[in-house]
Scaffold this motif. Sequence first.
Motif, mmCIF file in Angstrom:
data_model
loop_
_atom_site.group_PDB
_atom_site.id
_atom_site.type_symbol
_atom_site.label_atom_id
_atom_site.label_comp_id
_atom_site.label_asym_id
_atom_site.label_seq_id
_atom_site.Cartn_x
_atom_site.Cartn_y
_atom_site.Cartn_z
ATOM 1 N N UNK A 1 1.478 -6.947 -5.855
ATOM 2 C CA UNK A 1 1.771 -5.514 -5.876
ATOM 3 C C UNK A 1 3.207 -5.234 -5.424
ATOM 4 N N UNK A 2 3.728 -6.080 -4.559
ATOM 5 C CA UNK A 2 5.122 -5.938 -4.122
ATOM 6 C C UNK A 2 6.070 -6.297 -5.261
ATOM 7 N N UNK A 3 5.807 -7.411 -5.924
ATOM 8 C CA UNK A 3 6.692 -7.864 -7.004
ATOM 9 C C UNK A 3 6.821 -6.800 -8.089
ATOM 10 N N UNK A 4 5.716 -6.144 -8.424
ATOM 11 C CA UNK A 4 5.752 -5.132 -9.482
ATOM 12 C C UNK A 4 6.674 -3.966 -9.130
ATOM 13 N N UNK A 5 6.894 -3.732 -7.842
ATOM 14 C CA UNK A 5 7.781 -2.645 -7.422
ATOM 15 C C UNK A 5 9.263 -2.987 -7.606
ATOM 16 N N UNK A 6 9.549 -4.240 -7.903
ATOM 17 C CA UNK A 6 10.937 -4.692 -8.022
ATOM 18 C C UNK A 6 11.386 -4.755 -9.476
ATOM 19 N N UNK B 1 5.265 -6.288 -18.387
ATOM 20 C CA UNK B 1 3.831 -6.193 -18.651
ATOM 21 C C UNK B 1 3.055 -7.138 -17.740
ATOM 22 N N UNK B 2 3.541 -8.352 -17.584
ATOM 23 C CA UNK B 2 2.864 -9.339 -16.750
ATOM 24 C C UNK B 2 2.719 -8.845 -15.314
ATOM 25 N N UNK B 3 3.818 -8.397 -14.720
ATOM 26 C CA UNK B 3 3.782 -7.996 -13.313
ATOM 27 C C UNK B 3 2.977 -6.717 -13.117
ATOM 28 N N UNK B 4 3.092 -5.770 -14.058
ATOM 29 C CA UNK B 4 2.334 -4.524 -13.934
ATOM 30 C C UNK B 4 0.836 -4.781 -14.066
ATOM 31 N N UNK B 5 0.456 -5.639 -14.998
ATOM 32 C CA UNK B 5 -0.960 -5.945 -15.193
ATOM 33 C C UNK B 5 -1.549 -6.644 -13.971
ATOM 34 N N UNK C 1 0.799 -1.228 0.000
ATOM 35 C CA UNK C 1 0.000 0.000 0.000
ATOM 36 C C UNK C 1 0.830 1.276 0.000
ATOM 37 N N UNK C 2 1.975 1.252 0.664
ATOM 38 C CA UNK C 2 2.767 2.476 0.807
ATOM 39 C C UNK C 2 4.034 2.477 -0.038
ATOM 40 N N UNK C 3 4.457 1.313 -0.472
ATOM 41 C CA UNK C 3 5.697 1.216 -1.235
ATOM 42 C C UNK C 3 6.814 0.655 -0.372
ATOM 43 N N UNK C 4 7.557 -0.270 -0.940
ATOM 44 C CA UNK C 4 8.606 -0.958 -0.181
ATOM 45 C C UNK C 4 9.572 0.023 0.469
#
Length: 211
Positions: free
Chosen positions: A108-113, A160-164, A22-25
Amino acid sequence: MPRDATETRSRLIAEAERLFANQGIWRVRVQDIVTAAGQRNSSALSYHFGSRQGVLDAILRDHGEPIDQERGQVWTEEGDDGTPALIEALIRPLTRRLSTSSGRCYLRIVAQLSAEFARWDLDPTHVPANLNAILRLLRDRALANDKAQRDERVLAMIQLMTASLAERARRIEAGDPLDTDENVYAANLVDMLTGIIEAPARAALIATPVR
């Protein structure tokens, strides 16, 4: 591990997942996690995980290992090494995580990486076995002119996969309406990712010498 210690670890993991998603890693402090988990001892997280990176690694491992086992099962069931079947095995265990709050936080965490995604081939020991094998096969199938372009396609596919998946997870958490059900969403995602890998190569036609 004593029961109380196990419960403390579980609470720390759960709150770290929620806060990271929710807040960002990189905005979440160790003390934020400890407080949210109801721990009065500020060293609780350090005791169980060593650091904020340690709890992040634990989250990725706790989700990533069973996901990769499922990925291997889906791959076996598909019985096919064609691009759509490989991508189906890649994403199906991830779309299943959309059904739980913890799974949605993970996505949502994975997409931040995303800054780390290009490193998947540099240190295979840090990439789960089935994921590594599928990505290598997809790179081999990419309709590009050389390895550098094939690597770019695999990276674009992962991004694209992780962002979607992260955006769909966010919409579910927010209670926003979804345009498609899970099966239609997954099938369309497979088609889009297949397009990245199998689109005809044009780069050689327009490339200019690098000076």
